[in-house]
Design a protein around this motif. Sequence first.
Motif, PDB file in Angstrom:
ATOM      1  N   ILE A  25      19.428  -2.903  29.428  1.00  0.00           N
ATOM      2  CA  ILE A  25      18.267  -2.053  29.723  1.00  0.00           C
ATOM      3  C   ILE A  25      18.762  -0.622  29.843  1.00  0.00           C
ATOM      4  CG2 ILE A  25      16.438  -1.574  31.395  1.00  0.00           C
ATOM      5  CD1 ILE A  25      16.486  -4.641  32.002  1.00  0.00           C
ATOM      6  N   GLY A  26      18.307   0.207  28.953  1.00  0.00           N
ATOM      7  CA  GLY A  26      18.844   1.559  28.852  1.00  0.00           C
ATOM      8  C   GLY A  26      20.018   1.572  27.885  1.00  0.00           C
ATOM      9  N   GLY A  27      20.731   2.709  27.849  1.00  0.00           N
ATOM     10  CA  GLY A  27      21.936   2.747  27.017  1.00  0.00           C
ATOM     11  C   GLY A  27      21.689   2.955  25.541  1.00  0.00           C
ATOM     12  N   GLY A  28      20.637   3.681  25.203  1.00  0.00           N
ATOM     13  CA  GLY A  28      20.396   3.966  23.790  1.00  0.00           C
ATOM     14  C   GLY A  28      21.522   4.791  23.178  1.00  0.00           C
ATOM     15  N   THR A  29      21.498   4.883  21.860  1.00  0.00           N
ATOM     16  CA  THR A  29      22.531   5.633  21.142  1.00  0.00           C
ATOM     17  C   THR A  29      22.747   7.014  21.781  1.00  0.00           C
ATOM     18  OG1 THR A  29      21.905   4.496  19.132  1.00  0.00           O
ATOM     19  CG2 THR A  29      23.178   6.532  18.870  1.00  0.00           C
ATOM     20  N   GLY A  30      23.974   7.348  22.053  1.00  0.00           N
ATOM     21  CA  GLY A  30      24.291   8.659  22.617  1.00  0.00           C
ATOM     22  C   GLY A  30      24.418   8.650  24.123  1.00  0.00           C
ATOM     23  N   SER A  31      24.042   7.555  24.752  1.00  0.00           N
ATOM     24  CA  SER A  31      24.170   7.520  26.218  1.00  0.00           C
ATOM     25  C   SER A  31      25.631   7.391  26.609  1.00  0.00           C
ATOM     26  CB  SER A  31      23.419   6.331  26.788  1.00  0.00           C
ATOM     27  OG  SER A  31      24.208   5.163  26.676  1.00  0.00           O
ATOM     28  N   PHE A  32      25.969   7.818  27.808  1.00  0.00           N
ATOM     29  CA  PHE A  32      27.341   7.695  28.289  1.00  0.00           C
ATOM     30  C   PHE A  32      27.582   6.314  28.886  1.00  0.00           C
ATOM     31  CE2 PHE A  32      29.574   8.466  32.568  1.00  0.00           C
ATOM     32  CZ  PHE A  32      30.776   7.921  32.145  1.00  0.00           C
ATOM     33  N   ILE A  33      26.873   6.013  29.951  1.00  0.00           N
ATOM     34  CA  ILE A  33      27.269   4.837  30.717  1.00  0.00           C
ATOM     35  C   ILE A  33      26.884   3.540  30.023  1.00  0.00           C
ATOM     36  CG2 ILE A  33      25.262   4.493  32.255  1.00  0.00           C
ATOM     37  CD1 ILE A  33      28.963   4.622  33.354  1.00  0.00           C
ATOM     38  N   GLY A  34      25.840   3.577  29.191  1.00  0.00           N
ATOM     39  CA  GLY A  34      25.485   2.379  28.443  1.00  0.00           C
ATOM     40  C   GLY A  34      26.609   1.981  27.507  1.00  0.00           C
ATOM     41  N   ASP A  35      27.170   2.962  26.843  1.00  0.00           N
ATOM     42  CA  ASP A  35      28.275   2.706  25.936  1.00  0.00           C
ATOM     43  C   ASP A  35      29.489   2.165  26.691  1.00  0.00           C
ATOM     44  OD1 ASP A  35      29.237   2.880  23.206  1.00  0.00           O
ATOM     45  OD2 ASP A  35      30.600   4.417  23.956  1.00  0.00           O
ATOM     46  N   VAL A  36      29.743   2.741  27.865  1.00  0.00           N
ATOM     47  CA  VAL A  36      30.850   2.253  28.696  1.00  0.00           C
ATOM     48  C   VAL A  36      30.638   0.785  29.040  1.00  0.00           C
ATOM     49  CG1 VAL A  36      31.824   2.390  31.020  1.00  0.00           C
ATOM     50  CG2 VAL A  36      31.542   4.474  29.659  1.00  0.00           C
ATOM     51  N   HIS A  37      29.416   0.444  29.448  1.00  0.00           N
ATOM     52  CA  HIS A  37      29.150  -0.954  29.807  1.00  0.00           C
ATOM     53  C   HIS A  37      29.385  -1.879  28.616  1.00  0.00           C
ATOM     54  CE1 HIS A  37      27.158  -1.027  33.912  1.00  0.00           C
ATOM     55  NE2 HIS A  37      27.277   0.280  33.705  1.00  0.00           N
ATOM     56  N   ARG A  38      28.912  -1.458  27.466  1.00  0.00           N
ATOM     57  CA  ARG A  38      29.089  -2.328  26.282  1.00  0.00           C
ATOM     58  C   ARG A  38      30.565  -2.536  25.956  1.00  0.00           C
ATOM     59  NH1 ARG A  38      24.202   0.370  24.418  1.00  0.00           N
ATOM     60  NH2 ARG A  38      25.498   2.025  23.564  1.00  0.00           N
ATOM     61  N   LYS A  39      31.320  -1.444  25.975  1.00  0.00           N
ATOM     62  CA  LYS A  39      32.752  -1.569  25.663  1.00  0.00           C
ATOM     63  C   LYS A  39      33.455  -2.433  26.713  1.00  0.00           C
ATOM     64  CE  LYS A  39      33.593   2.612  22.939  1.00  0.00           C
ATOM     65  NZ  LYS A  39      32.303   2.594  22.249  1.00  0.00           N
TER      66      LYS A  39
END
Lengths: 380, 380, 380, 380
Positions: free
Chosen positions: A10-24
């Motif tokens: 929920i959240g973390g669309g392209t370009g987001s900081f923390i969403g990308d961190v969570h995915r990685k």
Amino acid sequence: MNRKLRMGMIGGGTGSFIGDVHRKAASIDGMIELVCGAFSSTAEKSIQSGKDLFLPKNRCYGSYEEMILKEKELPEDERMDFVSIVTPNHMHFPPAKMALENGFHVVCDKPMTLTLEEAIELEKIIEKSGKLFALTHNYPGSPMVKQAKALVDNGDIGTIRKVVVQYLQGWLSTDLETTGQKQAAWRVDPKRSGIGGALGDIGTHAENLVEYITGLKITEIAADLGRFGKGRVLDDDGNLLLRLENGAKGTMSFSQIALGEENNLAIKVYGTKGSLEWQQENPNQLITHWLEEPVKIYTPNGNKLHPAAQISRIPAGHPEGYLEAFATVYKNFSNHLIAELKGEKIDNPDYPTAKDGIRGMKFIYAAVESDKNNATWTKI
Amino acid sequence: MNRKLRMGMIGGGTGSFIGDVHRKAASIDGMIELVCGAFSSTAEKSIQSGKDLFLPKNRCYGSYEEMILKEKELPEDERMDFVSIVTPNHMHFPPAKMALENGFHVVCDKPMTLTLEEAIELEKIIEKSGKLFALTHNYPGSPMVKQAKALVDNGDIGTIRKVVVQYLQGWLSTDLETTGQKQAAWRVDPKRSGIGGALGDIGTHAENLVEYITGLKITEIAADLGRFGKGRVLDDDGNLLLRLENGAKGTMSFSQIALGEENNLAIKVYGTKGSLEWQQENPNQLITHWLEEPVKIYTPNGNKLHPAAQISRIPAGHPEGYLEAFATVYKNFSNHLIAELKGEKIDNPDYPTAKDGIRGMKFIYAAVESDKNNATWTKI
Amino acid sequence: MNRKLRMGMIGGGTGSFIGDVHRKAASIDGMIELVCGAFSSTAEKSIQSGKDLFLPKNRCYGSYEEMILKEKELPEDERMDFVSIVTPNHMHFPPAKMALENGFHVVCDKPMTLTLEEAIELEKIIEKSGKLFALTHNYPGSPMVKQAKALVDNGDIGTIRKVVVQYLQGWLSTDLETTGQKQAAWRVDPKRSGIGGALGDIGTHAENLVEYITGLKITEIAADLGRFGKGRVLDDDGNLLLRLENGAKGTMSFSQIALGEENNLAIKVYGTKGSLEWQQENPNQLITHWLEEPVKIYTPNGNKLHPAAQISRIPAGHPEGYLEAFATVYKNFSNHLIAELKGEKIDNPDYPTAKDGIRGMKFIYAAVESDKNNATWTKI
Amino acid sequence: MNRKLRMGMIGGGTGSFIGDVHRKAASIDGMIELVCGAFSSTAEKSIQSGKDLFLPKNRCYGSYEEMILKEKELPEDERMDFVSIVTPNHMHFPPAKMALENGFHVVCDKPMTLTLEEAIELEKIIEKSGKLFALTHNYPGSPMVKQAKALVDNGDIGTIRKVVVQYLQGWLSTDLETTGQKQAAWRVDPKRSGIGGALGDIGTHAENLVEYITGLKITEIAADLGRFGKGRVLDDDGNLLLRLENGAKGTMSFSQIALGEENNLAIKVYGTKGSLEWQQENPNQLITHWLEEPVKIYTPNGNKLHPAAQISRIPAGHPEGYLEAFATVYKNFSNHLIAELKGEKIDNPDYPTAKDGIRGMKFIYAAVESDKNNATWTKI
């Protein structure tokens, strides 16, 4: 249960900081698969973000409500196991509540909620739901923080007398929020951030780290908050006196206007028999001092580590960083969830939960109150 | 005036710490000659100390009173020019007063006096006497502290917003004063130390360093002092909030029970255009941060130093330490004194004086008062 | 091509070191999916390893030959795109050759092959196949190594005069191979390692880093190899003089018996206008010196980075480490492969290839020959 | 003998580097008094220098010959005890010889002489004279170097296998000698420097440090010298392979064209049980590694120091630097000389002597010969 856990974001669309961190972080250990997401506020944007992540269109939702309801209808062997909430603070409680009430486990970014009331209510919802809830305070995921905690727990440094903690950043030194930078914009906005600015964003990490390592509660604080950026209503700087439950004292300094500081979280803990020092920007060292011994430095996968600190994924000398510590939160949560799904039990699963989240919210509230009263001592 | 300056020492008998430091610091630049001393409380001990220092018997006195009176009677080309007072705090005022009133210049260890009243009175005595008075805050003598001050003075780091200062030692972690250790014994004794313990001993150094580098006064403080050692009546630890005259905020943490810390004085100053970081234990670096530049590190005799910082005695990369910084106080005092003796004038001689001493005493008093009032904000 | 790339792994069974690193590195950026593997020498073990990785049984093969042949028969939208070879050195050439000849792209651990002859042959096979080949020299994947290379390429440090490189480890200080430790066992065995011990294992990383950053070839070396471990026939230590193609000189020191060293790869490059220093164990700093400027330190996502170095996945101050640099090799390879699959072209894809692999093998051979001739200068 | 030792200086006129260092170092401990000097090549300049040092005119001589002869005629309780020779290399032997032959003890800067022949002859003269001779290799005067040596001598790090030493400076990166800079001018001039450039100036320090700490002789070297500065005939850079008498191997790298390096002397020593690391620019730490222990860092006046390393003049955490280490050479020489003057004996006085000087000269000669033979192994 021979499969990866299925995560909906929920959240973390392209370009987001923390969403990308969570995915990685969620992907490193190969235990979790991203299967769906409500990445943005519109279906179109969400689908676009999902496409960048190789998700099928039909698992990219236009809202968290839609995602939760539609995923619930999917067959059990297909639907997501848990949601990961990576939105600004005001959007933590609503999706967390709905996910839990619809049978999904939750991983949530910190601080736990927009308000203390929400946090308290959410804890009740969690309990009632019987689902797991992880709060991503990532720094306790670092091997050397585990070693620090182990040395304290083991009595090696004796009775703690003093704590000096800082979390210094400089990225809000300029009035960045006026330039359209999204990360800055919501952080200085009380509607999205809550009553704390830097306080909630990074002060809670410092508070959490103190209590995690020392095993002691901070009982009262005297807080002098600063609002240095032009027109800011939320704090962008804070200086605090600390008193801990055992009589120890200390200081905390956090800031987002400490120009030039990148992500300088650092803690020193002094006991009657030894002392500890850890810096997030140089995370692969735990510096320790002793009454009658030379300085000793512990390293991940190095000599004489406590078993609790033997969590490195790579050999000694191969530096681990922010993502790996973050991944450890996901890993420990995943192991707990797998056990749950198998109907097994785990003692004291090692990741932050609602209890930590409520401590964080109480800390925010106490600091703001103390600050209003000109830094009067205020109980947490 | 083709001769060395002649120094008489008060205190600093064989085995003392700070007396020996003063002698070494005074000797490095070859401008000062130790000619006499009242090193100890008895003539016999004083003579023994003087012998170790190759002084003639007749210049080793049993008391400072005797020394001052007898030296005064010596021919002008033989008698001491100034006294160096290296006794515990309670013995600063009496000899300083007597020396000044008998025509001798004075170098005095810090804090300036036992009480604030004494300090204020001493300042008047100094003015009346027309003699020079140097207070040995040694840390401003470090080239990289000069560079830090110059960058601030020059406007390079912009408006100062935040200061984080610490002075952490661990040597009183144990109850060292009960073992007969002399350094510990007088420091925990209010009769000899005054109302501040670690506060006076090292807190004043931290206060002085903040005001020296920033050029700003600390206007009010909230102080939470600790007395961790068994039976100690004076503080051995302190945590403070700071407010500076321009609206900047900060924290100060000092301690003598921070186990394992050796002499960890460190300061960070954050401005709107740049920031500074200096650590006494690694004194030959000034770390600076800038809005749009990489981190820059200045070193003694390195590139792009402000002229005020070009005071190193040895080439770049040849580490300078505590004694050299201390020596710079003596050197700058000596240059001033030589000018005086020649009837010349010097603008803004660069060494700490009574003004700094009184600031230090006011700081001690404000901290003790704030602490009594449970860390209420107290004006300095 | 809206899908993840599909990776088949050769080697890397449960408990392996480098196989696990490859999997984690490949997963971080969410571009690669592990779909099959020949993880071990028996089908049974391979299936067990695959189970731990949540792979279906029928994609866990008992040999690389079986995997390559069976995957080839799968439908195009299911079969693996490339193999990742993470076996000991003697098992690099055979599977690489077979994979390439059967239409699969290859990622291969270093050193490239067991012998120089194999490397040269493999390069021809690669060319003939038209498939991609990546060699996982991971250190050039670090942002600060990219910045170092960019400063050199840009002429900022002028003409290079001197290089000092070291790669020091201590894990073979004891006779670890006699304890059954697998990592040690194959590395000291010429049948599996080739003619170089530490030389091939880490010396090649040092050689690669020198040539990557400086853009200069090492033209000749004088090598004095050590065999300190009892009964070792391969080198476990090496000291080398270096001469570079432009007249620069230098030293290389590598070791696996440098007791206490963890993974201390470090390089210093001195030019006529500036100099560079990078340490793998503290990878998030590039220290630079200049003729007339203070020391400047670059950091990932910090100020004034060259575009080529702006590859960090997380904000400044959030430390990146070994896995992230490794992941960058996979990421850049993946981007190249995606372009290939789309029929597009990429200029100078930034990952190590067969050319680097052959340089590494030639370096090994030259060092061994020089050592045999008592450290006579030997051309690479 | 209740008096300071009386020193006469040869060289070291106003503005000199090393002469000033010697004076400061000699003065720190209050054991030595400068009484006369032949500071410059003319009486006039010498008198001017002496004036700056508060010396009477009649003790400022126009040549060393004059000084030695005239001082000899002074009454015993007035004349100098020893000379300190701080001239360029070609002016070491003549005054040393004359001083010794006229009954004066000698302190001499390194390298010992212009040529190896002179060094060997000087050793004989010293022996014949019965006078003391100290060579100011200052780095062994550092407390942490003493601790390193003690750990080796005590067998704590086991059998030494590897040594990595460097001495890197950058001050001759530009063609400084063409600007009239005196320090540069004589160092690049074979008539004043001898056959070694950086080799003699700093390479000998590195060689001395290796042999001092390890207690092992370097038996053979392979040296590749560089002459990077335009028109330089002497080396300004060197890269060496080392073999030590016990079979240990290593590298040495020294340079005066390593741009940006200030005075980066650093050594790493690896044994079978432990290892050591010391850096001159950060001299107050000795980093040690152990087979089964965490990293341990020793500090001056810190815990668990060997008695031989307990030589600090100031408490732990008060940084000591270059001058203090230099002063220790003078102090140990002074104690030896005092004992001599009293007719007492001292066992193994701890300062460098002609033996060290001859080793240094042999090292220079071997390196130059090896370099001429394209870095062939050459015995020292």
